[in-house]
Write a protein that holds these residues in place. Structure first.
Motif, PDB file in Angstrom:
ATOM      1  N   LYS A 185     101.726 -12.454  29.481  1.00 54.33           N
ATOM      2  CA  LYS A 185     102.573 -13.358  28.710  1.00 54.33           C
ATOM      3  C   LYS A 185     101.770 -14.503  28.113  1.00 54.33           C
ATOM      4  CE  LYS A 185     105.495 -17.107  28.593  1.00 54.33           C
ATOM      5  NZ  LYS A 185     105.224 -18.539  28.837  1.00 54.33           N
ATOM      6  N   ASP A 211     101.321 -15.196  24.120  1.00 51.68           N
ATOM      7  CA  ASP A 211     101.688 -16.483  23.540  1.00 51.68           C
ATOM      8  C   ASP A 211     100.529 -17.080  22.750  1.00 51.68           C
ATOM      9  OD1 ASP A 211     104.199 -16.327  24.569  1.00 51.68           O
ATOM     10  OD2 ASP A 211     103.949 -17.880  26.094  1.00 51.68           O
ATOM     11  N   VAL A 229     100.931 -21.771  24.893  1.00 52.69           N
ATOM     12  CA  VAL A 229     101.803 -21.074  25.837  1.00 52.69           C
ATOM     13  C   VAL A 229     103.219 -21.622  25.727  1.00 52.69           C
ATOM     14  CG1 VAL A 229     102.225 -20.538  28.257  1.00 52.69           C
ATOM     15  CG2 VAL A 229      99.886 -20.639  27.400  1.00 52.69           C
ATOM     16  N   GLN A 230     104.166 -20.718  25.566  1.00 53.20           N
ATOM     17  CA  GLN A 230     105.581 -21.073  25.470  1.00 53.20           C
ATOM     18  C   GLN A 230     106.246 -20.876  26.827  1.00 53.20           C
ATOM     19  OE1 GLN A 230     106.963 -21.908  22.121  1.00 53.20           O
ATOM     20  NE2 GLN A 230     104.749 -22.126  21.942  1.00 53.20           N
ATOM     21  N   ARG A 277     109.757 -16.529  28.366  1.00 55.27           N
ATOM     22  CA  ARG A 277     109.670 -17.444  27.224  1.00 55.27           C
ATOM     23  C   ARG A 277     111.026 -18.111  26.958  1.00 55.27           C
ATOM     24  NH1 ARG A 277     106.970 -12.920  25.257  1.00 55.27           N
ATOM     25  NH2 ARG A 277     104.747 -13.252  24.900  1.00 55.27           N
ATOM     26  N   LYS A 330     113.320 -24.018  25.845  1.00 55.93           N
ATOM     27  CA  LYS A 330     111.991 -24.631  25.754  1.00 55.93           C
ATOM     28  C   LYS A 330     111.985 -25.911  26.565  1.00 55.93           C
ATOM     29  CE  LYS A 330     108.609 -26.286  22.372  1.00 55.93           C
ATOM     30  NZ  LYS A 330     108.351 -26.538  20.941  1.00 55.93           N
TER      31      LYS A 330
END
Length: 470
Positions: free
Chosen positions: A266, A270, A277-278, A349, A373
């Motif tokens: 991951k 990203d 990086v999310q 994410r 987020k």
């Protein structure tokens, strides 16, 4: 004749009694001397031959050769020339110079695509001035850093080659099981293409004590130089990136730790897609349950993640998760402690939807949560800040700023005495306007380590004040 036989029996019996008495009371026991054998015998000798034979027979049914052959050509030797600060001389101190020296560091990396993308540890390539990788066929190629994530200790490199490179494929680290055989492939002590075998001895292992890590623990021998190398299953699939060892000597003494492949994959995706990086957040805070914590709370559960608080404007709040809930599963992954939850979320994410099984009032409940987020940040000396909503800005009559969500630490009493409270809006840091968490992070990242921190803040009375913090 009878007298003769009687006399013989009495004599024999008397002699036996005399000899027994001598052996028991008079004769001294001679010390037993063990024979010394100068032959080098094994340290461990089998004591139960039936069990040993059965165990060996079971082990012989596992073939590591295919997995090793698939992986060894995809693991590279990483060489990092870094520029570090050297010990200053008296002359350096006199002229105010900061001496520097070049230092060579080595580690491992794993090719994950035929066009030359390589995954390794961030600490392997940190502070690098020049990077190169050596393939298993002894070719050396220059490497460039595509991106890094110090939080997970993952970095992505890229090399250019005229031909396609051997590579390994990602496996699913969530399905890896304790007791499963694994291989560690890397370059310990500059010994290239080294393969060791072991089993997964634990999962979701946190070494920091702050529940920020979720390693796969194995007993496959890993030493300095293995960092960034591959941890693969018997099918040759990459299930981890070897990262750390538990040691008092600096060398392997029993356990090693790897970043799970789902997290590493991951992070790499990203970096390739977004450049950073999310991270998707659930929006809860709390802690792992155990006997002491459960007794304190007055509950009977000793496993799971106890929700102490739910952040506002998060997926958890929208889904109806409440304080006091106990998270037991997430997407059918059992949650026994916080590092289980942390490891799962690190592979997700923003906007991913997860299914959560939680315990509320002794009843299991399933909810769907959309991860969002992360819009919070820990600002030194202040506490947790978050992005302000339009209504927050309107209330404080400002067009920009971030909101103080929670005041933390030893500065709390002082800040409140100065009129700083939760809900206040920070409009500028070090004389630069802020509109988002990204603005705050950029200012702090570009700030000199010893530079004082100043903030411009609007308090609940509508007053704008400036504060200097050290």
């Amino acid at each position: 004749m009878k007298k003769m036989l009687t006399l013989v029996l009495v004599s024999v019996l008397g002699g036996a009694i005399t000899l027994g008495t001598y052996k028991t009371f008079l004769e001294k026991e001679e010390p037993k001397i063990a024979n010394t054998n100068t032959q080098d015998d094994p340290v461990f000798l089998p004591t139960n031959y039936n069990t040993t034979t059965t165990t060996l027979a079971a082990a012989e049914g596992i073939d590591f050769t295919t997995a090793a052959d698939q992986t060894v050509h995809a693991v590279v030797h990483v060489k990092n020339v870094a520029l570090n600060t050297a010990q200053p001389t008296l002359q350096d101190l006199f002229y105010g110079r900061v001496p520097q020296k070049r230092q060579l560091g080595t580690g491992s990396g794993v090719i994950i695509s035929p066009d030359g993308y390589i995954i390794t540890n961030n600490h392997v390539i940190e502070d690098s001035e020049q990077l190169s990788i050596t393939l298993n066929d002894n070719r050396t190629l220059e490497a460039k850093i595509v991106g890094t994530d110090p939080k997970t200790d993952i970095a992505l490199l890229k090399v250019e080659s005229d031909e396609q490179l051997p590579y390994t494929t990602f496996g699913d680290s969530d399905t890896a099981k304790i007791g499963e055989w694994v291989l560690a492939v890397g370059n310990p002590f500059n010994l290239t293409s080294t393969v060791t075998a072991g089993i997964i001895s634990a999962k979701s292992r946190d070494l920091s004590g702050r529940s920020t890590q979720s390693f796969i623990q194995t007993d496959a021998a890993v030493n300095p130089g293995n960092s960034g190398g591959a941890l693969v299953n018997t099918a040759g699939q990459l299930i981890g990136i070897n990262t750390a060892i538990s040691s008092q000597t600096g060398s392997y003494i029993g356990y090693s730790f790897a970043v799970p492949s789902n997290i590493a994959k991951k992070v790499v995706q990203d970096i390739m897609e977004f450049g950073n990086v999310q991270n998707g957040i659930l929006g809860v805070s709390g802690g792992s349950l155990n006997s002491a914590f459960a007794e304190k709370l007055g509950i009977g559960e000793t496993e799971g993640f106890y929700v102490d608080d739910v952040e506002e404007d998060t997926g958890a709040e929208v889904a109806g998760i409440k304080s006091g809930d106990i998270i037991k599963k997430i997407d059918n992954i059992k949650i026994r402690k916080f590092s289980d939850l942390r490891g799962f979320l690190d592979s997700k994410r923003p906007n991913d939807v997860v299914n959560i099984t939680l315990l509320r009032d002794d009843q299991l409940k399933n909810v769907q949560v959309t991860l969002l987020k992360n819009n919070t940040f820990v600002l030194p000396f202040i506490g947790v800040i978050k992005e302000a909503k339009p209504e927050d800005l309107k209330k404080y009559k400002t067009d920009n700023g971030v909101k103080i969500l929670r005041i933390n630490g030893s500065y709390g009493q002082y800040l409140r005495s100065e009129g700083i409270e939760e809900g206040n809006i920070i409009t500028a840091i070090n004389n630069k306007k802020v509109n988002s968490i990204e603005d705050v992070e950029a200012i702090l990242n570009n700030r000199d380590t010893y530079q004082p921190l100043s903030i411009e803040l609007i308090n609940s009375k509508g007053e704008t004040n400036r504060y200097g913090l050290r």
